[in-house]
Each structure stands twice: as structure tokens, then as C-alpha cells.
Design a protein around this motif. Structure first.
Motif, PDB file in Angstrom:
ATOM      1  N   GLY A  18       0.796  -1.131   0.037  1.00 51.73           N
ATOM      2  CA  GLY A  18      -0.027  -0.087  -0.019  1.00 51.73           C
ATOM      3  C   GLY A  18       0.806   1.333   0.057  1.00 51.73           C
ATOM      4  O   GLY A  18       1.896   1.338  -0.043  1.00 51.73           O
ATOM      5  N   GLU A  19       0.290   2.317   0.265  1.00 54.85           N
ATOM      6  CA  GLU A  19       1.024   3.766   0.018  1.00 54.85           C
ATOM      7  C   GLU A  19       1.793   3.929   1.261  1.00 54.85           C
ATOM      8  O   GLU A  19       2.509   4.436   1.115  1.00 54.85           O
ATOM      9  N   ASP A  20       1.210   3.524   2.444  1.00 48.86           N
ATOM     10  CA  ASP A  20       1.801   3.702   3.667  1.00 48.86           C
ATOM     11  C   ASP A  20       3.389   3.124   3.394  1.00 48.86           C
ATOM     12  O   ASP A  20       4.387   3.329   4.356  1.00 48.86           O
ATOM     13  N   GLY A  21       3.072   1.836   2.852  1.00 46.64           N
ATOM     14  CA  GLY A  21       4.464   0.850   2.624  1.00 46.64           C
ATOM     15  C   GLY A  21       5.602   1.738   1.879  1.00 46.64           C
ATOM     16  O   GLY A  21       6.696   1.685   2.199  1.00 46.64           O
ATOM     17  N   THR A  23       5.722   4.780   1.679  1.00 50.65           N
ATOM     18  CA  THR A  23       6.200   6.202   2.261  1.00 50.65           C
ATOM     19  C   THR A  23       7.197   5.499   3.270  1.00 50.65           C
ATOM     20  O   THR A  23       8.244   6.254   3.546  1.00 50.65           O
ATOM     21  N   LEU A  24       7.053   4.461   4.015  1.00 55.83           N
ATOM     22  CA  LEU A  24       7.938   3.709   4.688  1.00 55.83           C
ATOM     23  C   LEU A  24       9.299   3.755   4.180  1.00 55.83           C
ATOM     24  O   LEU A  24      10.304   3.900   4.560  1.00 55.83           O
ATOM     25  N   ILE A  25       9.240   3.145   2.936  1.00 53.01           N
ATOM     26  CA  ILE A  25      10.670   2.663   2.212  1.00 53.01           C
ATOM     27  C   ILE A  25      11.233   3.953   1.928  1.00 53.01           C
ATOM     28  O   ILE A  25      12.522   4.138   2.117  1.00 53.01           O
ATOM     29  N   ARG A  26      10.505   4.945   1.596  1.00 56.74           N
ATOM     30  CA  ARG A  26      11.153   6.201   0.984  1.00 56.74           C
ATOM     31  C   ARG A  26      11.674   6.901   2.238  1.00 56.74           C
ATOM     32  O   ARG A  26      12.738   7.569   2.133  1.00 56.74           O
TER      33      ARG A  26
END
Length: 222
Positions: A18-21, A23-26
Motif C-alpha cells: 500500500g501507499e503507507d508502505g 512512504t515507509l521505504i522512502r
């Protein structure tokens, strides 16, 4: 570092975590970090608010422990008043921040781990026995994983095309269900759900769409 803006990589990761994931990687810090440290990075305003609240609690505990030492109490109360103002300000600033919770962070990390995109090292506290997980991103195998997913999708499309080619379908006008010819004869061409007469479905357009999608894979081996 992988290119998260690459449409293929972005689409694959979006389906996976998902988008949260993404964001986490970034925003994943360098080196080994705990899930709580990652959460703090992803939610800087809420993290600052928590730190401010913790400071207030610490000062209150120090005032209580100071006892009859008026000089110490007076100084601590002054510090407490300042800390409370800072805590209120930090809390107000954090109100509009989109939060990625600690549970969400942990879920994303374990999904990445299951797909071999993170390295996890566990540390056990000798006194309490508490386990601490330390995480590090490792996306070296993403090209291989994407290739596997492409092959899986390609095989599924071929199977679906074969199924559509080899069957005649009847559908309920109320969209209750879709049956192959043999199944439809068993119900006397009546929908077992709503009682409507089943009608023949022309699936030529759908088969053309499948052919188009399959052709996008080029000469991929079956």
C-alpha cells in the motif's frame, strides 16, 4: 536504492504494502532501526508531541521527588510551566498530521520480510527477556520478484483465456451469477438465487481483451 517512481516497481509495491508502505521505504533511516524509531520518523510531529508530554511527566515526577527542597521545587515548577506550554503547542501542531501507526509499521515490515525485502535481527534483553527487532531494508531481489509475478499473471491469463474459449456461458439478468452450459442445464436455465431466466452471454469482447493483455507480455515462455 530502488526507483520507487518506476511504474512497474511502484505498482508492485503498492499492491503488496500500500501507499503507507511506499512512504515507509522512502523514509527508512540508514542502517538498523527499530520499528518505534521508524514510526517516529514517519510521524515527526506526533513524535515531538509525545516527547513533550514525556518531559512534562518527568518534571512532575521530579517535583514530587524533590520533597521539601523549596529551591529545587521552585526551579522545577518554572521548568514545568514552560514544558506544559511547549507540550500544548506540539500537540496542536500534530493534530493535522496523517498518522502511520506503530501496528501499521510492524505489519508492513513483516510483509516485506516475508518477501525477502528486509533484514531483521533480534536482540533479547538479558534482564527482562524482552525482544527488540532491528530492521534494515534490502530490495536487491525486487527485479526477480517482479519477474515471478509477471510470469504468474501471464499463466493465469492463459488459463482464463482457455476457460473462456472452451465454455458457453449463461448469466442472470440481475447479475446474481454466471454459469457454464452444463451448470445452467442443471437449473433448467433458471437462476437459483432470484428465479429469473438465464440468458446466453456473448464473451467475445472479453476474450479480445484477454488476447490484448496476453500480447503485452511479448514472447514470454509459457
Amino acid at each position: 536504492m530502488i526507483d520507487l517512481d518506476d511504474p512497474l516497481i511502484n505498482g508492485y509495491l503498492r499492491r503488496l504494502i500500500g501507499e503507507d508502505g511506499i512512504t515507509l521505504i522512502r523514509n527508512m533511516p540508514e542502517g538498523e532501526v527499530t520499528d518505534e524509531e521508524i514510526c517516529n520518523v514517519l510521524n515527526p510531529l506526533k513524535s515531538a508531541s509525545k516527547e513533550a508530554d514525556d518531559k512534562v511527566k518527568k518534571l512532575k515526577a521530579e517535583i514530587k521527588a524533590a520533597g521539601e527542597s523549596q529551591a529545587d521545587v521552585k526551579k522545577l515548577e518554572k521548568d514545568l510551566k514552560k514544558a506544559e506550554k511547549e507540550a500544548e503547542k506540539a500537540k496542536a501542531e500534530a493534530v493535522g498530521e496523517y498518522e502511520i501507526t506503530l501496528n501499521t509499521v510492524r505489519k508492513i515490515l513483516f510483509i516485506l520480510y516475508e518477501n525477502k525485502f528486509t533484514i531483521c535481527r533480534r536482540e533479547r534483553d538479558a534482564n527482562s527477556g524482552w525482544l527488540t527487532f532491528r530492521w534494515q531494508i534490502n530490495m536487491d531481489g525486487i527485479d526477480y520478484q517482479i519477474e515471478r509475478e509477471k510470469k504468474k499473471l501471464y499463466r493465469n491469463l492463459l488459463k482464463r483465456k482457455e476457460y473462456e474459449d472452451n465454455n458457453v456461458f449463461y448469466v442472470c439478468p440481475q447479475n446474481c451469477l454466471r454459469l457454464v452450459f452444463d451448470e445452467a442445464t442443471e437449473t433448467d436455465f433458471i437462476c437459483p438465487i432470484c428465479g429469473e431466466d438465464l440468458v446466453f452471454e456473448d464473451n467475445e469482447l472479453f476474450k479480445q481483451l484477454l488476447d490484448t493483455r496476453i500480447a503485452e507480455f511479448g514472447d514470454m515462455p509459457r
